[in-house]
Design a protein around this motif. Structure first.
Motif, short mmCIF file in Angstrom:
data_model
loop_
_atom_site.label_atom_id
_atom_site.label_comp_id
_atom_site.label_asym_id
_atom_site.label_seq_id
_atom_site.Cartn_x
_atom_site.Cartn_y
_atom_site.Cartn_z
N UNK A 15 0.79 -1.23 0.00
CA UNK A 15 0.00 0.00 0.00
C UNK A 15 0.83 1.28 0.00
N UNK A 16 1.89 1.43 0.81
CA UNK A 16 2.67 2.67 0.73
C UNK A 16 3.25 2.93 -0.67
N UNK A 17 3.71 1.89 -1.33
CA UNK A 17 4.25 2.06 -2.68
C UNK A 17 3.16 2.42 -3.68
N UNK A 18 1.99 1.84 -3.51
CA UNK A 18 0.87 2.13 -4.41
C UNK A 18 0.45 3.59 -4.27
N UNK A 19 0.29 4.06 -3.04
CA UNK A 19 -0.11 5.45 -2.83
C UNK A 19 0.97 6.39 -3.34
N UNK A 20 2.23 6.03 -3.17
CA UNK A 20 3.32 6.86 -3.71
C UNK A 20 3.21 6.95 -5.23
N UNK A 21 2.86 5.85 -5.90
CA UNK A 21 2.66 5.89 -7.35
C UNK A 21 1.48 6.79 -7.72
N UNK A 22 0.39 6.68 -6.96
CA UNK A 22 -0.78 7.52 -7.24
C UNK A 22 -0.47 9.00 -7.09
N UNK A 23 0.45 9.33 -6.19
CA UNK A 23 0.82 10.73 -5.95
C UNK A 23 1.91 11.22 -6.89
N UNK A 24 2.45 10.33 -7.71
CA UNK A 24 3.63 10.64 -8.52
C UNK A 24 3.29 11.29 -9.86
N UNK A 25 2.42 12.29 -9.82
CA UNK A 25 2.19 13.13 -11.00
C UNK A 25 1.56 14.43 -10.52
N UNK A 26 1.40 15.36 -11.43
CA UNK A 26 0.91 16.68 -11.05
C UNK A 26 -0.46 16.68 -10.39
#
Length: 156
Positions: A15-26
């Motif tokens: 989950x932490x990696x998934x949320x980091x991916x979701x946040x990884x754009x403008x």
């Protein structure tokens, strides 16, 4: 030659990696709260998805590293002759992995899952402020056949 990604259902530990991916754009940077100590609402949402047999959060891995994610939901429908449809949501590829075919592999995999399940349609939405994503999905055969609308309940 880069190895092809492998796909699996996400676990709570991802989950932490998934949320980091979701946040990884403008856009995601303004709406998501990444970090190792995630707010409880992410955990509740993940558990609800994991407990629902029509829902799955999928991660794409290359050499054991998570490089992408998507959510795949199967929706029963009376339209399309009562056929089930697959909804693809939350598609993200790590910034440093973009341009290597991972996104295409993810969408192709999701479409094949829907086809194998007997779905009549695969649908997705993308924000109009993501013209590159729109072009990407069109290149893969998706067509802008409908106008999507959203009504956000938490906005004031």
């Amino acid at each position: 030659m880069r190895p092809s990604p492998t796909f699996r259902e996400a676990t709570r530990d991802d989950l932490p990696q998934i949320v980091a991916l979701l946040a990884d754009d403008g856009l995601g940077a303004t709406s998501e709260t990444p970090g190792e100590a995630l707010p409880e609402y992410y955990v509740r949402a993940f558990e609800a998805i994991a407990d629902d047999p029509r829902n799955a959060v999928i991660v794409a891995e290359v050499d054991g590293e998570i490089v992408g994610t998507l959510q795949l939901t199967y929706i029963p429908s009376l339209t399309c002759l009562g056929g089930e449809r697959a909804q693809i949501e939350g598609v993200r590829v790590a910034t440093d992995q973009r341009g290597h075919g991972i996104g295409q592999a993810m969408i192709t995999w999701a479409v094949e899952q829907a086809r194998a399940r007997g779905c009549r349609m695969v649908q997705l939405t993308t924000d109009r402020r993501r013209p590159e994503a729109i072009r990407f999905y069109q290149k893969l055969g998706f067509r802008p056949s409908h106008t999507g609308m959203k009504y956000h309940l938490n906005e004031t």
